[in-house]
Enzyme design. Structure first.
Site, PDB file in Angstrom:
ATOM      1  N   SER A  46       0.852  -1.197   0.000  1.00 10.13           N
ATOM      2  CA  SER A  46       0.000   0.000   0.000  1.00 10.13           C
ATOM      3  C   SER A  46       0.881   1.238   0.000  1.00 10.13           C
ATOM      4  CB  SER A  46      -0.891   0.074   1.246  1.00 10.13           C
ATOM      5  OG  SER A  46      -1.761   1.180   1.142  1.00 10.13           O
ATOM      6  N   ALA A  85      -0.913  -6.043   7.116  1.00 10.67           N
ATOM      7  CA  ALA A  85      -0.449  -4.772   7.670  1.00 10.67           C
ATOM      8  C   ALA A  85      -1.568  -3.760   7.497  1.00 10.67           C
ATOM      9  CB  ALA A  85       0.807  -4.311   6.940  1.00 10.67           C
ATOM     10  N   TYR A 116      -7.112   5.826   1.913  1.00  9.60           N
ATOM     11  CA  TYR A 116      -6.250   4.931   2.694  1.00  9.60           C
ATOM     12  C   TYR A 116      -7.057   4.289   3.827  1.00  9.60           C
ATOM     13  CZ  TYR A 116      -1.983   3.454   5.166  1.00  9.60           C
ATOM     14  OH  TYR A 116      -0.987   2.741   5.787  1.00  9.60           O
ATOM     15  N   TYR A 130     -12.585 -13.999   5.475  1.00 11.65           N
ATOM     16  CA  TYR A 130     -11.909 -15.242   5.078  1.00 11.65           C
ATOM     17  C   TYR A 130     -11.636 -16.127   6.287  1.00 11.65           C
ATOM     18  CZ  TYR A 130     -11.207 -15.192   0.068  1.00 11.65           C
ATOM     19  OH  TYR A 130     -11.404 -15.292  -1.284  1.00 11.65           O
TER      20      TYR A 130
END
Ligand code: UDP
Length: 229
Positions: A46, A85, A116, A130
């Site tokens: 990112s 992260a 962000y 998940y």
């Protein structure tokens, strides 16, 4: 794997000769194919500097969404451990300080830092989905301000800015109303925390409800006062 959108391959010069190290220039937003077995995937991709995510708003959102989905698909197919992260930015403009992990945040979905914040909030959300739906072994670290070797001088973050300004005899730029505070963590300490998070058993993490943790310095510093003290 890195597309080096805001990094430098030369930062890896001290690692490239290592027999167990391989660098792949690719974006996590593209399909990821790995033949070998995989123990763990650490998804750090990112832009993280306000200057960068303002320059690449769509890419920042795509990495948080499609990139995290791609990483999770790979994790699932390899039965690997996943470490995401994330960031203190998931707390947005917090209404309580300091923020602990139980705080849900105060985020403006269309605000100046939203790409962000929302990218990482989505990334956290799909990582947990998940885990719940596919039993993926997920861990989330919310990283606070970090500094260390090999930061870009033009990163735009406060410490590189102040250091370059001090070295070139320029006045330090203090933004906004001077009331802002931050905590800072040295990168080696941050990575130590990361490694511990990755190597702690799932059962131990669940025992302390610690699948999602804050990682950063524990001293809150005034940006304005740090420069006059
Ligand atoms: N900041 C500042 N001058 C600078 C760069 C940053 O006063 O030249 C302030 C900024 O307003 C923020 C803090 O320092 O309150 C940390 O900014 P940075 O961009 O490093 O990180 P982030 O805002 O993402 O925590």
């Amino acid at each position: 794997m890195d597309n080096v959108i805001n990094g430098r391959v030369s930062n890896l010069n001290h690692r490239v000769a290592h027999i167990d190290f391989q660098f792949i220039r690719n974006s996590v937003t593209k399909h990821i194919s790995i033949e070998e077995e995989v123990d763990s995937i650490l998804h750090f991709a990112s832009t993280a500097s306000p200057k960068d995510y303002s320059s690449y708003p769509i890419h920042t959102l795509t990495v948080g969404a499609i990139g995290t989905l791609n990483a999770l698909r790979l994790v699932r197919s390899k039965n690997a451990c996943f470490c995401l992260a994330s960031t203190s930015e998931v707390y947005g403009s917090p209404l309580e300080s300091p923020q602990n992990e139980a705080y849900w945040g105060n985020v403006n979905p269309v605000g100046p830092r939203n790409v962000y914040d929302e990218a990482k909030r989505f990334a956290e959300s799909i990582a947990m989905a998940y885990m719940r739906e596919h039993e993926v072994n997920t861990r989330i670290i919310r990283i606070f301000n970090t500094y260390g070797l090999r930061m870009r001088p033009s990163d735009g973050k406060v410490l590189p800015n102040f250091i370059i300004q001090a070295l070139t005899g320029k006045p330090l730029t203090i933004y906004r109303d001077r009331s802002q505070t931050r905590s800072f963590c040295y990168v080696d300490d941050l990575l130590g925390g990361c490694y511990r998070m990755l190597t702690t058993s799932a059962a131990s993490l669940d025992l302390c409800s610690a699948r999602t943790i804050n990682l950063g310095g524990n001293e809150e510093i005034s940006i304005y006062h740090s420069h006059i003290e």
